[in-house]
Design a protein around this motif. Sequence first.
Motif, mmCIF file in Angstrom:
data_model
loop_
_atom_site.group_PDB
_atom_site.id
_atom_site.type_symbol
_atom_site.label_atom_id
_atom_site.label_comp_id
_atom_site.label_asym_id
_atom_site.label_seq_id
_atom_site.Cartn_x
_atom_site.Cartn_y
_atom_site.Cartn_z
ATOM 1 N N THR A 1 43.062 39.179 46.931
ATOM 2 C CA THR A 1 43.473 39.183 45.095
ATOM 3 C C THR A 1 42.473 40.367 44.889
ATOM 4 O OG1 THR A 1 41.436 37.588 44.587
ATOM 5 C CG2 THR A 1 43.788 36.739 45.024
ATOM 6 N N GLN B 1 52.617 38.284 51.304
ATOM 7 C CA GLN B 1 51.893 39.552 51.373
ATOM 8 C C GLN B 1 53.004 40.519 51.363
ATOM 9 O OE1 GLN B 1 48.599 40.362 53.928
ATOM 10 N NE2 GLN B 1 47.442 41.437 52.091
ATOM 11 N N ASN B 2 53.144 40.901 50.073
ATOM 12 C CA ASN B 2 54.357 42.000 49.846
ATOM 13 C C ASN B 2 55.736 41.613 50.332
ATOM 14 O OD1 ASN B 2 52.625 44.151 48.888
ATOM 15 N ND2 ASN B 2 51.743 44.077 50.822
ATOM 16 N N ALA C 1 44.692 43.291 44.891
ATOM 17 C CA ALA C 1 46.261 42.976 44.520
ATOM 18 C C ALA C 1 46.490 43.782 43.287
ATOM 19 C CB ALA C 1 46.118 41.604 44.255
ATOM 20 N N GLY D 1 46.821 42.850 38.511
ATOM 21 C CA GLY D 1 45.709 43.022 39.317
ATOM 22 C C GLY D 1 44.495 42.808 38.810
ATOM 23 N N VAL E 1 49.742 39.423 41.381
ATOM 24 C CA VAL E 1 50.112 38.085 41.898
ATOM 25 C C VAL E 1 51.185 37.680 41.393
ATOM 26 C CG1 VAL E 1 49.327 36.064 43.133
ATOM 27 C CG2 VAL E 1 47.974 38.104 43.170
ATOM 28 N N VAL F 1 51.376 37.914 46.990
ATOM 29 C CA VAL F 1 50.268 38.982 46.915
ATOM 30 C C VAL F 1 50.885 40.439 47.029
ATOM 31 C CG1 VAL F 1 48.044 39.805 47.193
ATOM 32 C CG2 VAL F 1 48.618 37.216 47.388
ATOM 33 N N ASP G 1 50.403 44.409 47.084
ATOM 34 C CA ASP G 1 49.288 45.555 46.794
ATOM 35 C C ASP G 1 49.943 46.818 47.150
ATOM 36 O OD1 ASP G 1 49.598 45.924 49.711
ATOM 37 O OD2 ASP G 1 48.164 44.298 49.951
#
Length: 872
Positions: free
Chosen positions: A132, A111-112, A135, A65, A138, A160, A162
Amino acid sequence: MSHPKILFLSVCLIGFHAAYAESVTNQNNNPIREQTLPEVIVRGKSNTALPFKRGHKASDVVVNGAAFKTRSATLGNALAEELGIHSNPFGGGASAPIIRGQEGARIKILQNGSDVVDMSAMSPDHAVAADTLLAQQVEVVRGTPTLLYSTASPAGVVNVVDKRIPTQMPKNKIEGEWAARLDSASKEKAINLGLTLGLGNHVAVRAEGLVRQSDNYRVPEVKLGETLKYLPDTHNKSRVGTLGISWVGDKGHLGVSYSRRRDHYGIPGHNHQLDNGSFHVFNTAKDLWQPERKYLYAYPHLMTDMDISNDFHDAHTGTAHAQNGKHSHDNPYGHQHDHSSQGPVIDMISKRYDVRGEWRQPFKGVDKLKMSLAWADYYHDEKDDGKAHFDHNTPQSRIEHIKWERERNKGRPNSFFGNKGFNSRLEVHHQPFKGLNGLLGVQYQTQKSYATRPAPNPNDCEVVRNENGNIEYTDDKKQKPRQRCNSFGEKEVSQRRPLVHNTNKQFGVFALEQFKWRNWTFEGAARWEKQSIPIQYDMAALESYTPPKAPDTAIPDLSTYRQKALSYSGTVLWDFHPDYRLSFTASHNERLPTPVELYYHGKHLATNSFEYGNRDLRKESSNNYELGLRYAGERWDAKISAYQNRFKNYIHNETIYREGNLYMRRYLQSQARFHGLEGELGFQINPNHKITVFGDVVRGKLFRLPDIYGPPITEEYECVDEWGDEDICTRMLGYEMVKRPDRNAARVPPARLGFRLNNQWNENWSSNLSYTHVFKQKRTSDSFYVKKKSEDDPTNVSGNSLDIIPIQEDATKGYHLLNAGVSYHKHAGKLDYTLTLQANNLLNQKIYSHTSYLPYVPQMGRNVQIGVNVNF
C-alpha cells in the motif's frame, strides 16, 4: 534511516499532519465531492478495476495512494478505516481485509487487475504480497463488476493500483514521488521512492523501492509473567524493489516489469506446547465395518468423514497443556510465555514478472483490447526460535536434553510454504452502441502450492560429555559412548506434508455490459469458471503402506478434483434527482473450494491449532442483495448501504475439538446468512470545514450444520462361524449422532459508530479529528465436541452415552479510538510536498480484535507518526 537529512525532516515535522480522512483526495489534498469521483479515478489509470465511469454505487471505495502514507503498511489494517471493512491483524508483519464479515478466499485481492499470488488466504500470519505504501490508489469494488475477476467475491474485490508499468509518458521527461516516515509505537522507519523517466517520445522507465523496519510495537500493557509495555514478536522488516519499462503510443501501451519483495517478521502469541504435538484425527485399522486404510499415513488428505476417529481427544505433546488456564488479560496466552528472546519468525521472498498492454480502437467495433500476463514465485519458511518448554513434572535429565535440542535447532526452518503462479487475462471492450457499453474476456491461471515440514535427521547426534568435558559411556568398559540425538522435525509421516503439492488450474470466461437510458443505468455480468486440481502421487510410497492386492484393504480415491461454477449479477442505478443515486444489486455467486480447504492436514503454528481439510467439500453458492443510496448536495452528503448474503454449502473452519489452548479445526459446510448496514452522513459547515458521522454493523449466523458422528452402535447376535459352530457375532446398526445447533459465525466484526472532522484552515494548513466507538462483541460462535463416557461413569446407563463438551469463542470488549492530526501542504517550484503529523489511539486504549484468531493479543497503543511526502 539515520541519515542527518532524515533527522532534520523529523524535527521540521513537529506540529504537522495530513487530513486524509476522506476516501478520495485530489492532488492538493482537499476532499473531492463524491459526484466527481468517477471522472477522477478513471482518468489515466487503465489498470483500474472499475470499468465504467457511470457505475459507482454508495458502497464502492476508492482510496488515493497519498492517504496510505499515514496508514499501516499492511493491507488489512490500512483499509480498516473504511466502511464495512475490518482487519484480521497478525502482529506487525501481516494483516488481511475482512469485508462484510467475509475473509480469505472470498476476498479477491488484485494487483493492477491481476491476481496477487501469495498464501495470505491460507493463514492470517501470511503477508499480502502487495504494498500500500507504493500504491497509486486502492479500490474496493462491490457488486456486478466483481465478476470480472472472481465468481466468489460478492463482499468485494480489492485492487491495489501502482505505476510499475507506465501507461503514459511523464511530464518534463521525469516525475516521481518520495516519502519517509517515523513513528513512536514501533519505532518504524519507512522510506519509499518512485521515479518515471521518459526516454525519447515513446519509452518510459519506472523504478520503485521501499525499505521499512519496525521493532515490537508498544501496548498499554500485557502481562506475560511480568507487565510489559510492548508486545513481543511484532517486529518487521520489508524490502521491495520494482523495475518496469513501457512503450507508450497514441493508441495504447505495452510494458513489462519485475518486482522482488523480502519480508522478515515475528509470529506473536506462539505456544511452544504445540512444537512436539500431534492430534491423531483418523483411524486406519481394519474393524468390523471398514477395511484397513494405511494409505492415510502417506497422504492424510485422502481422509473422509468416515475415517475420522471417535477418540481424538489426546494431543501427544508431552506437556501438561490441558491444565492451562483460559485466556484472560492477566494470562493472555493461557500459558507461560518466554519473552526473554526473539520468538519464531517468518522469512518471505516473492518475485513477480508482469506484462501488460492496452490497444485502443484497434479495428472497427472494438473500443480497446487489454492484456495482462503475470508470473509469480512466492516462498516463505517459519524459523524455530530455539526456545524450550517443560513443566514442573519434567525430569531434570529430560530438561537438559530439551534445552540442548532446542538450542541446536535455533534458526532452522520448521515449515516451508511455496506458491508459483501464472495468470493471463484478455479483455475485449466493444465500442458504445446506442447506450450499450461492455466487454468480454477470458482468464487462465495456474498456481502450484505446497506446505511441508522436515523429518527428523537420524544422523543428527553428538557424544555426551560431562561438566569436565569427558565423554560419558553407557557401559563400564567404556566401549559405547553415550549419545543424544536431535528429534527436530515431524516424527509422524502423516504430519510432514500439511499441504500436498498440488496444481490448481482455473479457466474462466466473463462478460459485463452496461446500458444507459435516460436517468437509469443497468449492468449485467456473468462468469463461468472451471477448476481442476491434479496431484502427482508417489505410488511407491502408497504401495509401501498398502500393497495393491492386499485383502481387506481399502483402495484410495486418487481422482483429480474437478468442478465448475457459474455466477451472474445485475445492478440497477437510478439517478432520480441530480443529487441522488439509488442502486440495487442482486447476484448469484458460486465458489469452488481452494486446495487448502480440501487438502490441508497438520499443524498451524500461528493459530495454535491442528487443521484438517475436507476433500468432500462441494461448491459453495450464495444469493446476495444490496440496496444503496447516495446523496451529494451543496451542504449535505450521505451514503448508506444495506445487504444480505444467503449461503448454501458455506465453507468455514470449524473448531471440532479443544484441549487446553490447543485447537483442532476442520473445514465443514453448512448454510449461513450474513446481513448488515453501513453508512455515513456529512455536513459541510462552511467551505473549509466538514463533519461526518459514520457507522457499520454486520451479523452472521450458521445453521443446518452437519451432525457429529459419535461411536458406532452395535449389537450382538447368534451366528455360525466358518467351521459351522454356533458363535456370538457383532454387527453395526449405525452411529450415535449429535445435532449441532444453529450458532453465530466465528470472528464476526463488532459494530462501529463514530465521527470525523476535516478542516482546511487555509491554502496550506489542514487538520482532522476522528473518533470511533467499537462495541463489544458478545455474539460468539460457541461449538462443542462429544466423547464417549467411561464405563464406570454413573451416568453411563446404556454404555454408549456421550459427554457434550462446550468450546467457547472468546468475547471481546469495546473500546474508544481517537485519532487526530495536522498537515502542511506547499508547492515549491516543480515540487509538491506535504509534511504530516498523525496521532492514533490518543487515549492509549487496550484494543483486542475480535476478527483475529488471536483475540487475546493486544493491538498497538498510542502512536505518533511524522512523515514527509514529495511529488515532482
